[in-house]
Design an enzyme around this catalytic site. Structure first.
Site, mmCIF file in Angstrom:
data_model
loop_
_atom_site.group_PDB
_atom_site.id
_atom_site.type_symbol
_atom_site.label_atom_id
_atom_site.label_comp_id
_atom_site.label_asym_id
_atom_site.label_seq_id
_atom_site.Cartn_x
_atom_site.Cartn_y
_atom_site.Cartn_z
ATOM 1 N N ARG A 126 59.274 12.349 30.959
ATOM 2 C CA ARG A 126 60.193 11.775 29.959
ATOM 3 C C ARG A 126 60.052 10.276 29.771
ATOM 4 N NH1 ARG A 126 63.504 15.396 32.492
ATOM 5 N NH2 ARG A 126 63.826 17.297 31.283
ATOM 6 N N LYS A 148 53.877 2.679 17.888
ATOM 7 C CA LYS A 148 53.684 4.002 17.274
ATOM 8 C C LYS A 148 52.519 4.656 18.001
ATOM 9 C CE LYS A 148 53.747 4.812 12.675
ATOM 10 N NZ LYS A 148 53.592 4.460 11.241
ATOM 11 N N GLU A 190 41.368 -3.280 8.982
ATOM 12 C CA GLU A 190 42.811 -3.427 9.278
ATOM 13 C C GLU A 190 43.259 -4.886 9.086
ATOM 14 O OE1 GLU A 190 44.767 -0.952 9.642
ATOM 15 O OE2 GLU A 190 44.041 0.567 11.073
ATOM 16 N N LYS A 232 52.113 -7.976 11.479
ATOM 17 C CA LYS A 232 52.590 -6.648 11.880
ATOM 18 C C LYS A 232 53.919 -6.751 12.628
ATOM 19 C CE LYS A 232 51.422 -2.340 14.108
ATOM 20 N NZ LYS A 232 50.393 -1.433 14.590
ATOM 21 N N GLU A 242 60.539 2.444 11.451
ATOM 22 C CA GLU A 242 59.989 2.721 10.126
ATOM 23 C C GLU A 242 60.961 3.401 9.182
ATOM 24 O OE1 GLU A 242 55.847 3.676 10.168
ATOM 25 O OE2 GLU A 242 56.002 4.674 8.226
ATOM 26 N N ARG A 246 58.767 -1.438 7.479
ATOM 27 C CA ARG A 246 57.531 -1.184 8.204
ATOM 28 C C ARG A 246 56.548 -0.327 7.408
ATOM 29 N NH1 ARG A 246 56.944 0.415 14.615
ATOM 30 N NH2 ARG A 246 54.698 0.601 14.528
ATOM 31 N N ASN A 250 51.551 0.874 5.935
ATOM 32 C CA ASN A 250 50.755 2.043 5.567
ATOM 33 C C ASN A 250 49.825 1.787 4.387
ATOM 34 O OD1 ASN A 250 51.778 3.692 7.597
ATOM 35 N ND2 ASN A 250 53.618 4.103 6.398
ATOM 36 N N HIS A 253 46.660 3.684 4.036
ATOM 37 C CA HIS A 253 46.642 4.744 5.048
ATOM 38 C C HIS A 253 46.930 6.139 4.514
ATOM 39 C CE1 HIS A 253 46.179 1.497 7.811
ATOM 40 N NE2 HIS A 253 46.117 2.317 8.836
ATOM 41 N N HIS A 257 44.236 8.632 5.887
ATOM 42 C CA HIS A 257 44.550 9.768 6.752
ATOM 43 C C HIS A 257 44.064 11.085 6.142
ATOM 44 C CE1 HIS A 257 47.854 7.437 9.130
ATOM 45 N NE2 HIS A 257 46.637 7.044 9.415
ATOM 46 N N HIS A 270 38.161 5.171 11.260
ATOM 47 C CA HIS A 270 39.485 4.833 10.735
ATOM 48 C C HIS A 270 39.473 3.551 9.893
ATOM 49 C CE1 HIS A 270 43.812 4.603 10.391
ATOM 50 N NE2 HIS A 270 43.775 3.380 10.899
#
Ligand code: NAD
Ligand code: ZN
Length: 368
Positions: A126, A148, A190, A232, A242, A246, A250, A253, A257, A270
């Site tokens: 956990r 993230k 990026e 960022k 998000e 935020r 993206n 992205h 993706h 990527h």
């Protein structure tokens, strides 16, 4: 060579803050940072086998020097390791090595190791603390920051994940000297994204100092990493989970993706997929007259200057639109789409019709 140490603190909530440190040679001091700065008494290292061969030894020496006897878990390099089976193997290894909640997981690697390790740390018993020691430019200026963490499935990139912030991010730009030039250029994908969405000075420096940056000049890289990270972190601090702000991160992205999933996480990297996504988003903005044509040209020219793909020869528009439709479906019928509106500015469209997206994509099909 005029290199300074850069250090700043990320504040997620009043109770949750962590340092980000950028310094050449930092890898050899990680032990002290953990022991003294963070009071870590047990550690395990997650890395990939390529990074392990190149950079694990000085790290382990530094840990041992601070009395930390860390075991190493190495995954195969590459995006395909950011998967559920690979996560299961890492968790089983952690268990066999006796990792417990007092153990800090050290992620030594690129975005794949940071994302997978962060997710393993969020799930194992956990939640364990973790520290990122990013080794690619993608990870140093983006993936190691912000909390993230995720793995991919065959159907969707980052489908399973969590928000789990690191305890610290320790960035040593000298590690980038061993990076392939293709992976270095991915980092600028990026970096250019960050510049477009929040820093005209970063954009200008990427234009001006291309030679120094591609030549891995330490000072130029450290400044670029720090500035992209600040862009960022401003958004992450304002909106850690998000809900809104935020989302600007993206940029590029949505399409990236879909493309990476479509190519089964192989062939296109990527950072390259992001560059292509930014180019397509710029195309959408230009056609809507949301961006000045001169600014749109500057964005495409900068991506090209770093030899990133702004056109793709093998582009299956129909299949990509299908993937975007399924993203739209799980998001309640909306496809939030970030477009650049200038250098340092973006806007988020609430949805984008298939026809418009399809023709923007078709315009980006061509000789690579
Ligand atoms: N969580 C986030 O906010 C976030 C942000 C950006 C990207 N990402 C994720 O990051 C991933 C991409 O990361 P990446 O581009 O770093 O890929 P990667 O981790 O696969 O690394 C690329 C390659 O470089 C090698 N490598 C790493 N460091 C090296 C070094 N110092 N010298 C020589 N070789 C080295 C690796 O072994 C690998 O083969 C994607 O899955 C992407 O979704 C996440
Ligand atoms: Zn990304």
């Amino acid at each position: 060579m005029g290199f300074r140490t850069l250090r700043f603190v990320v504040r997620i909530r009043r109770s949750e803050r962590y340092p980000v440190e950028i310094r050449e040679g930092l890898l050899e001091r990680v032990g002290g940072e953990l022991r003294n700065g963070l009071a870590v008494s047990r550690a395990a290292v997650l890395t990939d086998s390529r990074v392990a061969a190149l950079h694990a030894r000085p790290l382990l020496r530094s840990l041992a020097g601070s009395g930390l006897d860390a075991r190493v878990i190495a995954i195969p390099p590459g995006e395909r390791s950011k998967s559920l089976p690979s996560l299961a193997r890492v968790l089983a290894r952690m268990h066999r090595l006796g990792v417990d909640r007092r153990t800090t997981l050290l992620n030594l690697g690129g975005g794949v190791v940071c994302d997978l390790g962060g997710f393993a740390a969020s799930a194992y018993m956990r939640g364990l603390p973790y520290v990122n020691v990013p080794t690619t430019l993608v990870a140093q200026l983006d993936a190691s920051l912000g909390g993230k963490v995720a793995v991919n499935t065959a159907d969707a990139k980052n489908l399973l994940g969590a928000f789990h912030q690191p305890r610290a991010v320790l960035i040593d730009p000298s590690l980038l000297r061993t990076l392939s030039s293709r992976d270095l250029r991915c980092g600028f994908g990026e970096g250019i994204k960050a510049a477009i969405l929040g820093s005209a000075p970063l954009f200008e420096r990427l234009e001006r100092d291309r030679e120094a940056l591609l030549g891995r000049d330490g000072e130029a890289l450290a400044w670029t990493i720090a500035e992209a990270a600040r862009v960022k972190m401003r958004l992450v601090e304002a909106d850690p989970y998000e809900a809104e702000l935020r989302r600007a991160l993206n940029l590029g992205h949505t399409i990236a993706h879909a493309l990476e999933t479509d190519r089964h996480y192989g062939g296109i990297k990527h950072g390259e997929a992001v560059a292509f996504g930014v180019a397509t988003a710029t195309e959408v903005a230009r056609r809507r007259r949301m961006i000045d044509s001169g600014d749109a040209d500057r964005i495409l020219a900068l991506l090209e200057a770093y030899r990133l793909p702004i056109r793709l020869a093998r582009l299956d528009v129909g299949s990509l639109l299908g993937r975007l439709r399924s993203i739209r479906m799980v998001r309640g019928g909306r496809l939030l789409f970030v477009v650049p509106t200038g250098i340092g500015r973006v806007e988020i469209l609430e949805d984008l019709p298939d026809a418009e997206l399809g023709s923007a994509l078709a315009r980006r099909r061509g000789k690579e």
